[in-house]
Design a protein around this motif. Structure first.
Motif, short mmCIF file in Angstrom:
data_model
loop_
_atom_site.label_atom_id
_atom_site.label_comp_id
_atom_site.label_asym_id
_atom_site.label_seq_id
_atom_site.Cartn_x
_atom_site.Cartn_y
_atom_site.Cartn_z
N ARG A 130 0.84 -1.21 0.00
CA ARG A 130 0.00 0.00 0.00
C ARG A 130 0.87 1.26 0.00
O ARG A 130 0.55 2.23 -0.67
CB ARG A 130 -0.95 -0.01 1.18
CG ARG A 130 -2.04 -1.05 1.05
CD ARG A 130 -2.93 -1.08 2.26
NE ARG A 130 -3.99 -2.05 2.09
CZ ARG A 130 -4.77 -2.48 3.05
NH1 ARG A 130 -4.61 -2.00 4.29
NH2 ARG A 130 -5.69 -3.38 2.82
N SER A 147 2.30 1.68 -3.43
CA SER A 147 1.25 2.12 -4.35
C SER A 147 0.97 3.62 -4.18
O SER A 147 0.87 4.35 -5.16
CB SER A 147 -0.03 1.32 -4.09
OG SER A 147 -1.06 1.77 -4.92
N ARG A 148 0.88 4.08 -2.94
CA ARG A 148 0.63 5.51 -2.70
C ARG A 148 1.82 6.35 -3.17
O ARG A 148 1.64 7.44 -3.71
CB ARG A 148 0.35 5.77 -1.22
CG ARG A 148 -1.02 5.31 -0.78
CD ARG A 148 -1.37 5.84 0.61
NE ARG A 148 -0.43 5.44 1.65
CZ ARG A 148 -0.54 4.35 2.41
NH1 ARG A 148 -1.55 3.52 2.24
NH2 ARG A 148 0.35 4.10 3.35
N SER A 185 3.77 5.75 -5.57
CA SER A 185 3.87 5.72 -7.03
C SER A 185 2.90 6.67 -7.70
O SER A 185 2.98 6.86 -8.91
CB SER A 185 3.62 4.29 -7.53
OG SER A 185 4.59 3.41 -7.01
N LYS A 186 1.99 7.25 -6.96
CA LYS A 186 0.97 8.14 -7.55
C LYS A 186 1.49 9.54 -7.71
O LYS A 186 2.35 10.04 -7.13
CB LYS A 186 -0.29 8.13 -6.70
CG LYS A 186 -0.98 6.79 -6.75
CD LYS A 186 -2.21 6.81 -5.89
CE LYS A 186 -2.86 5.44 -5.92
NZ LYS A 186 -4.05 5.37 -5.14
#
Length: 90
Positions: free
Chosen positions: A83, A86-87, A89-90
């Motif tokens: 998670r 993923s965060r 990578s934004k």
């Protein structure tokens, strides 16, 4: 330090959890051991391991409990890190 009312209340609550209404003594003890390992309570782990030995729970069953706690902990960290990645990578 707990006052006597809090200490007595905790002791009563703890005592009420040692015998399950549905689960047998062996299962309750293995759950207690798993919880103690999961929350990293060394004195609790020592106490529950001793109790496991007293009632004859084999080392293989204890190893199963330890493996499950380790797997859940590793899974939690894997998901948490995924998670975060993923965060980021934004």
């Amino acid at each position: 330090m707990l006052n006597s009312q809090h200490s007595d209340t905790w002791s009563s609550f703890y005592a009420s959890t040692t015998t399950g209404s549905v689960l047998d003594e062996r299962t309750m003890l293995l759950i207690a051991l798993a919880a103690a390992i999961a929350v990293d309570c060394e004195p609790c782990v020592e106490s529950y391991l001793t109790k496991c030995k007293v009632i004859g729970i084999p080392d293989a069953a204890i190893a199963d409990v330890l493996a499950k706690v380790m797997a859940v902990s590793a899974g939690k960290n894997k998901i948490k890190f995924s998670r975060v990645v993923s965060r980021a990578s934004k």
